[in-house]
Design an enzyme around this catalytic site. Sequence first.
Site, short mmCIF file in Angstrom:
data_model
loop_
_atom_site.label_atom_id
_atom_site.label_comp_id
_atom_site.label_asym_id
_atom_site.label_seq_id
_atom_site.Cartn_x
_atom_site.Cartn_y
_atom_site.Cartn_z
N ASP A 1 -4.97 -0.46 -1.71
CA ASP A 1 -5.41 -0.33 -0.32
C ASP A 1 -6.51 -1.36 -0.09
O ASP A 1 -7.65 -1.19 -0.54
CB ASP A 1 -5.92 1.09 -0.08
CG ASP A 1 -6.40 1.29 1.36
OD1 ASP A 1 -6.57 0.27 2.09
OD2 ASP A 1 -6.59 2.43 1.76
N SER B 1 -2.62 -15.07 14.43
CA SER B 1 -1.91 -14.44 15.56
C SER B 1 -2.26 -15.17 16.85
O SER B 1 -3.37 -15.72 16.97
CB SER B 1 -2.35 -12.98 15.69
OG SER B 1 -1.93 -12.45 16.93
N ARG C 1 9.15 -8.69 16.21
CA ARG C 1 9.52 -7.27 16.12
C ARG C 1 9.49 -6.80 14.67
O ARG C 1 10.36 -7.16 13.87
CB ARG C 1 10.90 -7.04 16.74
CG ARG C 1 11.16 -5.58 16.96
CD ARG C 1 12.26 -5.32 17.92
NE ARG C 1 12.44 -3.89 18.09
CZ ARG C 1 13.30 -3.34 18.92
NH1 ARG C 1 14.07 -4.10 19.66
NH2 ARG C 1 13.40 -2.03 18.99
N ARG D 1 0.83 -1.21 0.00
CA ARG D 1 0.00 0.00 0.00
C ARG D 1 0.86 1.26 0.00
O ARG D 1 0.63 2.18 -0.78
CB ARG D 1 -0.91 -0.02 1.23
CG ARG D 1 -1.70 1.24 1.45
CD ARG D 1 -2.44 1.19 2.76
NE ARG D 1 -1.55 0.84 3.88
CZ ARG D 1 -1.90 0.84 5.15
NH1 ARG D 1 -3.13 1.14 5.49
NH2 ARG D 1 -1.03 0.55 6.09
N GLY E 1 -2.01 -6.99 7.12
CA GLY E 1 -2.76 -6.97 8.37
C GLY E 1 -2.64 -5.63 9.05
O GLY E 1 -1.67 -4.88 8.85
N TYR F 1 -9.36 -7.40 16.64
CA TYR F 1 -8.23 -8.04 15.96
C TYR F 1 -8.30 -9.56 16.17
O TYR F 1 -8.14 -10.34 15.23
CB TYR F 1 -6.94 -7.47 16.53
CG TYR F 1 -5.64 -8.00 15.94
CD1 TYR F 1 -5.24 -7.65 14.65
CD2 TYR F 1 -4.80 -8.83 16.69
CE1 TYR F 1 -4.04 -8.12 14.13
CE2 TYR F 1 -3.61 -9.29 16.16
CZ TYR F 1 -3.22 -8.93 14.89
OH TYR F 1 -2.03 -9.38 14.37
N PRO G 1 7.56 -3.32 12.05
CA PRO G 1 6.96 -1.99 12.19
C PRO G 1 5.62 -2.02 12.93
O PRO G 1 5.28 -1.07 13.64
CB PRO G 1 6.79 -1.53 10.73
CG PRO G 1 7.95 -2.22 10.03
CD PRO G 1 8.06 -3.57 10.68
N THR H 1 4.76 -3.72 15.53
CA THR H 1 4.92 -3.82 16.99
C THR H 1 6.02 -2.89 17.52
O THR H 1 6.32 -2.91 18.70
CB THR H 1 5.29 -5.27 17.38
OG1 THR H 1 6.44 -5.68 16.62
CG2 THR H 1 4.15 -6.22 17.11
N LYS I 1 -8.39 -12.63 13.41
CA LYS I 1 -7.34 -13.65 13.34
C LYS I 1 -7.90 -15.04 13.63
O LYS I 1 -7.38 -16.04 13.13
CB LYS I 1 -6.20 -13.28 14.31
CG LYS I 1 -5.46 -12.00 13.90
CD LYS I 1 -4.82 -12.16 12.53
CE LYS I 1 -4.14 -10.92 12.02
NZ LYS I 1 -3.49 -11.07 10.72
#
Length: 248
Positions: free
Chosen positions: A60, A137, A185, A39, A89, A151, A187, A189, A155
Amino acid sequence: MNIDLKGKIILLTGGSSGIGRASLVMLASGKAKIIAVGRSERHIEETLAIVPQAHFIKADLSKDSAPDYVIEEVLKYTGTLNGFLHSAGVIYCEPFETFRMNELREMAKVNVESGFRILQGLLPAFKNGGSVVFLSSIDAYYGGDPPSSGYSMTKSALIGLTKVLAFELGRSKIRVNSIVPGLIRTPMTENFWDDEFKRRREEFLNRIPLGRAGTPEEVANLVTFLLSDASSYISGNSIFIDGGYHTG
Ligand SMILES: NC(=O)c1ccc[n+]([C@@H]2O[C@H](COP(=O)([O-])OP(=O)(O)OC[C@H]3O[C@@H](n4cnc5c(N)ncnc54)[C@H](OP(=O)(O)O)[C@@H]3O)[C@@H](O)[C@H]2O)c1
Protein backbone atom coordinates in the site's frame (compact mmCIF):
# COMPACT_ATOMS: atom_id res chain seq x y z
CA MET A 1 2.36 -2.93 -30.36
CA ASN A 2 5.07 -5.36 -31.42
CA ILE A 3 8.30 -4.22 -29.85
CA ASP A 4 11.07 -6.56 -28.77
CA LEU A 5 11.85 -6.04 -25.09
CA LYS A 6 13.73 -9.29 -24.60
CA GLY A 7 16.36 -8.96 -21.89
CA LYS A 8 14.72 -5.92 -20.29
CA ILE A 9 13.62 -5.98 -16.66
CA ILE A 10 10.84 -3.50 -15.99
CA LEU A 11 9.25 -2.44 -12.70
CA LEU A 12 5.67 -1.15 -12.73
CA THR A 13 3.64 0.36 -9.93
CA GLY A 14 -0.12 0.20 -10.46
CA GLY A 15 0.41 -2.99 -12.47
CA SER A 16 -2.73 -4.58 -11.05
CA SER A 17 -5.36 -2.47 -12.82
CA GLY A 18 -6.28 -0.20 -15.71
CA ILE A 19 -3.44 1.46 -17.63
CA GLY A 20 -0.77 -0.27 -15.51
CA ARG A 21 -2.27 -3.70 -16.14
CA ALA A 22 -2.66 -3.10 -19.89
CA SER A 23 0.97 -1.96 -19.97
CA LEU A 24 2.08 -5.01 -18.01
CA VAL A 25 0.33 -7.30 -20.50
CA MET A 26 1.85 -5.51 -23.50
CA LEU A 27 5.37 -5.34 -22.04
CA ALA A 28 5.21 -9.04 -21.14
CA SER A 29 4.07 -9.91 -24.66
CA GLY A 30 7.19 -8.03 -25.87
CA LYS A 31 9.17 -10.51 -23.70
CA ALA A 32 10.17 -8.08 -20.93
CA LYS A 33 10.61 -9.52 -17.47
CA ILE A 34 8.03 -7.86 -15.21
CA ILE A 35 8.11 -6.89 -11.55
CA ALA A 36 4.90 -5.18 -10.51
CA VAL A 37 3.50 -3.48 -7.43
CA GLY A 38 -0.21 -3.86 -6.63
CA ARG A 39 -2.36 -3.34 -3.57
CA SER A 40 -5.57 -5.30 -4.02
CA GLU A 41 -5.21 -9.08 -3.72
CA ARG A 42 -8.08 -9.59 -6.18
CA HIS A 43 -6.58 -7.26 -8.81
CA ILE A 44 -3.18 -8.92 -8.46
CA GLU A 45 -4.77 -12.39 -8.90
CA GLU A 46 -6.72 -11.22 -11.97
CA THR A 47 -3.53 -9.85 -13.52
CA LEU A 48 -1.54 -13.00 -12.72
CA ALA A 49 -4.26 -15.01 -14.47
CA ILE A 50 -3.29 -13.14 -17.68
CA VAL A 51 0.50 -12.95 -17.12
CA PRO A 52 1.45 -15.73 -14.67
CA GLN A 53 5.19 -15.06 -15.02
CA ALA A 54 4.92 -11.51 -13.59
CA HIS A 55 6.48 -11.09 -10.15
CA PHE A 56 4.09 -9.13 -7.91
CA ILE A 57 4.92 -7.22 -4.75
CA LYS A 58 1.88 -6.36 -2.62
CA ALA A 59 2.17 -2.94 -1.00
CA ASP A 60 0.00 0.00 0.00
CA LEU A 61 1.96 2.97 -1.34
CA SER A 62 0.08 5.43 0.88
CA LYS A 63 2.02 4.00 3.84
CA ASP A 64 5.34 5.67 4.72
CA SER A 65 7.16 2.34 4.97
CA ALA A 66 5.97 1.02 1.58
CA PRO A 67 8.63 2.48 -0.78
CA ASP A 68 11.50 1.01 1.32
CA TYR A 69 9.69 -2.34 1.41
CA VAL A 70 9.25 -2.30 -2.39
CA ILE A 71 12.92 -1.40 -2.93
CA GLU A 72 13.99 -4.26 -0.64
CA GLU A 73 11.72 -6.76 -2.39
CA VAL A 74 12.85 -5.68 -5.88
CA LEU A 75 16.52 -6.02 -4.88
CA LYS A 76 15.86 -9.53 -3.52
CA TYR A 77 14.57 -10.42 -6.97
CA THR A 78 17.00 -8.55 -9.25
CA GLY A 79 20.01 -6.25 -9.08
CA THR A 80 19.33 -4.81 -12.54
CA LEU A 81 16.51 -2.72 -13.93
CA ASN A 82 16.02 -1.28 -17.42
CA GLY A 83 12.66 0.44 -16.99
CA PHE A 84 10.28 1.92 -14.43
CA LEU A 85 6.62 2.84 -14.94
CA HIS A 86 4.90 4.70 -12.09
CA SER A 87 1.22 4.18 -12.87
CA ALA A 88 -0.12 3.85 -9.31
CA GLY A 89 -2.54 6.65 -8.71
CA VAL A 90 -5.58 7.70 -6.76
CA ILE A 91 -8.00 10.61 -7.22
CA TYR A 92 -10.29 12.46 -4.81
CA CYS A 93 -12.51 15.23 -6.14
CA GLU A 94 -13.62 18.11 -3.91
CA PRO A 95 -13.95 21.86 -4.35
CA PHE A 96 -10.75 23.64 -3.24
CA GLU A 97 -12.54 25.34 -0.31
CA THR A 98 -13.32 22.03 1.38
CA PHE A 99 -10.46 19.83 0.16
CA ARG A 100 -9.63 17.33 2.90
CA MET A 101 -5.99 17.13 4.01
CA ASN A 102 -6.01 13.35 4.54
CA GLU A 103 -7.06 12.89 0.89
CA LEU A 104 -4.50 15.44 -0.32
CA ARG A 105 -1.76 13.60 1.60
CA GLU A 106 -2.82 10.18 0.31
CA MET A 107 -2.70 11.44 -3.29
CA ALA A 108 0.68 13.10 -2.68
CA LYS A 109 2.10 9.85 -1.30
CA VAL A 110 0.70 7.45 -3.88
CA ASN A 111 0.85 9.65 -7.00
CA VAL A 112 4.21 11.34 -6.40
CA GLU A 113 6.26 10.50 -3.31
CA SER A 114 6.21 6.72 -3.71
CA GLY A 115 7.41 6.95 -7.32
CA PHE A 116 10.12 9.42 -6.32
CA ARG A 117 11.38 7.27 -3.44
CA ILE A 118 11.23 3.95 -5.28
CA LEU A 119 13.17 5.36 -8.23
CA GLN A 120 15.69 7.02 -5.92
CA GLY A 121 16.30 3.78 -3.99
CA LEU A 122 16.61 1.68 -7.13
CA LEU A 123 18.78 4.07 -9.16
CA PRO A 124 21.93 1.92 -8.67
CA ALA A 125 20.06 -0.93 -10.40
CA PHE A 126 19.92 1.11 -13.65
CA LYS A 127 23.49 0.07 -14.39
CA ASN A 128 23.21 0.41 -18.15
CA GLY A 129 20.86 3.39 -18.20
CA GLY A 130 17.15 2.90 -18.79
CA SER A 131 13.79 4.55 -19.23
CA VAL A 132 11.40 5.99 -16.65
CA VAL A 133 7.75 6.85 -17.34
CA PHE A 134 5.40 8.73 -15.01
CA LEU A 135 1.63 8.85 -15.43
CA SER A 136 0.54 12.47 -15.20
CA SER A 137 -2.90 13.72 -16.34
CA ILE A 138 -4.59 16.50 -18.30
CA ASP A 139 -5.80 17.62 -14.87
CA ALA A 140 -2.27 19.03 -14.44
CA TYR A 141 -3.23 21.60 -17.09
CA TYR A 142 -7.02 22.02 -16.98
CA GLY A 143 -9.69 22.41 -14.36
CA GLY A 144 -12.14 19.53 -14.27
CA ASP A 145 -15.74 18.86 -13.30
CA PRO A 146 -15.88 17.40 -10.66
CA PRO A 147 -12.94 19.58 -9.52
CA SER A 148 -9.73 18.27 -7.97
CA SER A 149 -7.08 20.86 -7.17
CA GLY A 150 -5.26 18.28 -5.02
CA TYR A 151 -5.04 15.68 -7.81
CA SER A 152 -3.96 18.40 -10.24
CA MET A 153 -1.19 19.42 -7.82
CA THR A 154 0.20 15.88 -7.70
CA LYS A 155 0.02 15.37 -11.46
CA SER A 156 1.74 18.74 -12.08
CA ALA A 157 4.54 17.67 -9.74
CA LEU A 158 5.24 14.70 -12.02
CA ILE A 159 5.69 17.01 -15.01
CA GLY A 160 8.25 19.12 -13.13
CA LEU A 161 9.98 15.99 -11.89
CA THR A 162 10.15 14.64 -15.44
CA LYS A 163 12.05 17.67 -16.70
CA VAL A 164 14.55 17.92 -13.86
CA LEU A 165 15.21 14.18 -13.72
CA ALA A 166 15.70 14.00 -17.49
CA PHE A 167 18.36 16.67 -17.00
CA GLU A 168 19.91 15.16 -13.87
CA LEU A 169 19.88 11.50 -14.90
CA GLY A 170 20.63 11.94 -18.60
CA ARG A 171 24.37 11.59 -17.97
CA SER A 172 23.63 8.15 -16.51
CA LYS A 173 21.81 7.30 -19.77
CA ILE A 174 18.46 7.27 -18.03
CA ARG A 175 15.60 8.82 -20.02
CA VAL A 176 12.60 10.25 -18.19
CA ASN A 177 9.21 11.06 -19.73
CA SER A 178 5.62 11.59 -18.62
CA ILE A 179 2.42 10.50 -20.24
CA VAL A 180 -0.49 12.93 -19.98
CA PRO A 181 -3.73 11.03 -20.55
CA GLY A 182 -7.12 12.58 -21.05
CA LEU A 183 -10.21 10.53 -20.26
CA ILE A 184 -9.33 6.82 -20.36
CA ARG A 185 -11.98 4.23 -19.50
CA THR A 186 -10.56 2.24 -16.56
CA PRO A 187 -11.80 1.26 -13.08
CA MET A 188 -10.68 4.75 -11.92
CA THR A 189 -13.15 6.49 -14.27
CA GLU A 190 -15.80 3.76 -14.56
CA ASN A 191 -18.41 5.61 -12.46
CA PHE A 192 -18.29 8.46 -15.03
CA TRP A 193 -20.38 6.10 -17.20
CA ASP A 194 -23.14 5.93 -14.54
CA ASP A 195 -26.42 7.62 -15.45
CA GLU A 196 -25.93 10.37 -12.86
CA PHE A 197 -22.91 11.63 -14.84
CA LYS A 198 -24.63 11.45 -18.26
CA ARG A 199 -24.77 15.22 -18.82
CA ARG A 200 -21.21 15.90 -17.59
CA ARG A 201 -19.91 12.93 -19.61
CA GLU A 202 -21.55 14.10 -22.83
CA GLU A 203 -20.19 17.62 -22.30
CA PHE A 204 -16.71 16.22 -21.73
CA LEU A 205 -16.83 13.88 -24.73
CA ASN A 206 -18.04 16.79 -26.90
CA ARG A 207 -14.87 18.71 -26.01
CA ILE A 208 -12.63 15.88 -27.25
CA PRO A 209 -11.83 16.36 -30.97
CA LEU A 210 -11.82 12.57 -31.50
CA GLY A 211 -15.16 12.40 -29.67
CA ARG A 212 -14.48 9.43 -27.41
CA ALA A 213 -12.57 8.25 -24.36
CA GLY A 214 -9.28 6.40 -24.82
CA THR A 215 -8.59 2.79 -23.91
CA PRO A 216 -5.91 1.51 -21.51
CA GLU A 217 -4.36 -0.36 -24.45
CA GLU A 218 -3.89 2.90 -26.38
CA VAL A 219 -1.95 4.30 -23.43
CA ALA A 220 -0.04 1.02 -23.06
CA ASN A 221 1.17 1.45 -26.67
CA LEU A 222 2.81 4.74 -25.67
CA VAL A 223 4.20 3.27 -22.45
CA THR A 224 5.72 0.37 -24.40
CA PHE A 225 7.26 2.73 -26.96
CA LEU A 226 8.76 4.95 -24.24
CA LEU A 227 10.17 2.00 -22.28
CA SER A 228 11.71 0.50 -25.42
CA ASP A 229 14.83 1.43 -27.36
CA ALA A 230 12.57 2.67 -30.18
CA SER A 231 12.38 5.95 -28.21
CA SER A 232 16.13 6.08 -27.44
CA TYR A 233 16.51 9.84 -28.09
CA ILE A 234 13.31 11.01 -26.36
CA SER A 235 13.69 12.41 -22.85
CA GLY A 236 12.17 15.15 -20.70
CA ASN A 237 8.79 15.20 -22.47
CA SER A 238 5.24 15.11 -21.21
CA ILE A 239 3.18 13.61 -23.99
CA PHE A 240 -0.58 14.16 -24.30
CA ILE A 241 -2.68 11.13 -25.16
CA ASP A 242 -6.13 12.65 -24.99
CA GLY A 243 -7.84 12.47 -28.38
CA GLY A 244 -6.75 16.08 -28.96
CA TYR A 245 -8.50 17.48 -25.84
CA HIS A 246 -5.58 19.83 -25.08
CA THR A 247 -6.01 21.70 -28.39
CA GLY A 248 -9.42 23.10 -27.47
N1 LIG B 1 -8.14 6.71 -16.34
C1 LIG B 1 -7.93 7.98 -16.66
O1 LIG B 1 -8.79 8.63 -17.31
C2 LIG B 1 -6.64 8.65 -16.29
C3 LIG B 1 -6.41 9.92 -16.82
C4 LIG B 1 -5.24 10.57 -16.51
C5 LIG B 1 -4.31 9.97 -15.68
N2 LIG B 1 -4.55 8.75 -15.16
C6 LIG B 1 -3.53 8.17 -14.28
O2 LIG B 1 -3.16 6.91 -14.79
C7 LIG B 1 -2.71 6.06 -13.72
C8 LIG B 1 -3.44 4.74 -13.80
O3 LIG B 1 -4.82 4.99 -13.55
P1 LIG B 1 -5.96 3.99 -14.05
O4 LIG B 1 -6.95 4.79 -14.79
O5 LIG B 1 -5.34 2.80 -14.66
O6 LIG B 1 -6.65 3.66 -12.64
P2 LIG B 1 -6.92 2.27 -11.87
O7 LIG B 1 -7.45 1.24 -12.81
O8 LIG B 1 -7.73 2.65 -10.69
O9 LIG B 1 -5.47 1.82 -11.40
C9 LIG B 1 -4.82 2.49 -10.34
C10 LIG B 1 -3.66 1.63 -9.90
O10 LIG B 1 -3.04 2.30 -8.80
C11 LIG B 1 -2.91 1.36 -7.73
N3 LIG B 1 -3.01 2.05 -6.45
C12 LIG B 1 -3.92 2.97 -6.07
N4 LIG B 1 -3.72 3.31 -4.78
C13 LIG B 1 -2.68 2.55 -4.35
C14 LIG B 1 -2.00 2.42 -3.10
N5 LIG B 1 -2.37 3.13 -2.02
N6 LIG B 1 -0.97 1.55 -3.02
C15 LIG B 1 -0.58 0.82 -4.10
N7 LIG B 1 -1.17 0.89 -5.30
C16 LIG B 1 -2.21 1.76 -5.41
C17 LIG B 1 -4.06 0.39 -7.90
O11 LIG B 1 -3.75 -0.81 -7.22
P3 LIG B 1 -4.92 -1.87 -6.82
O12 LIG B 1 -5.85 -1.94 -7.99
O13 LIG B 1 -4.15 -3.14 -6.60
O14 LIG B 1 -5.57 -1.33 -5.60
C18 LIG B 1 -4.09 0.25 -9.41
O15 LIG B 1 -3.16 -0.71 -9.84
C19 LIG B 1 -2.99 6.85 -12.44
O16 LIG B 1 -1.80 7.45 -12.00
C20 LIG B 1 -4.00 7.88 -12.87
O17 LIG B 1 -3.95 9.03 -12.04
C21 LIG B 1 -5.71 8.06 -15.45
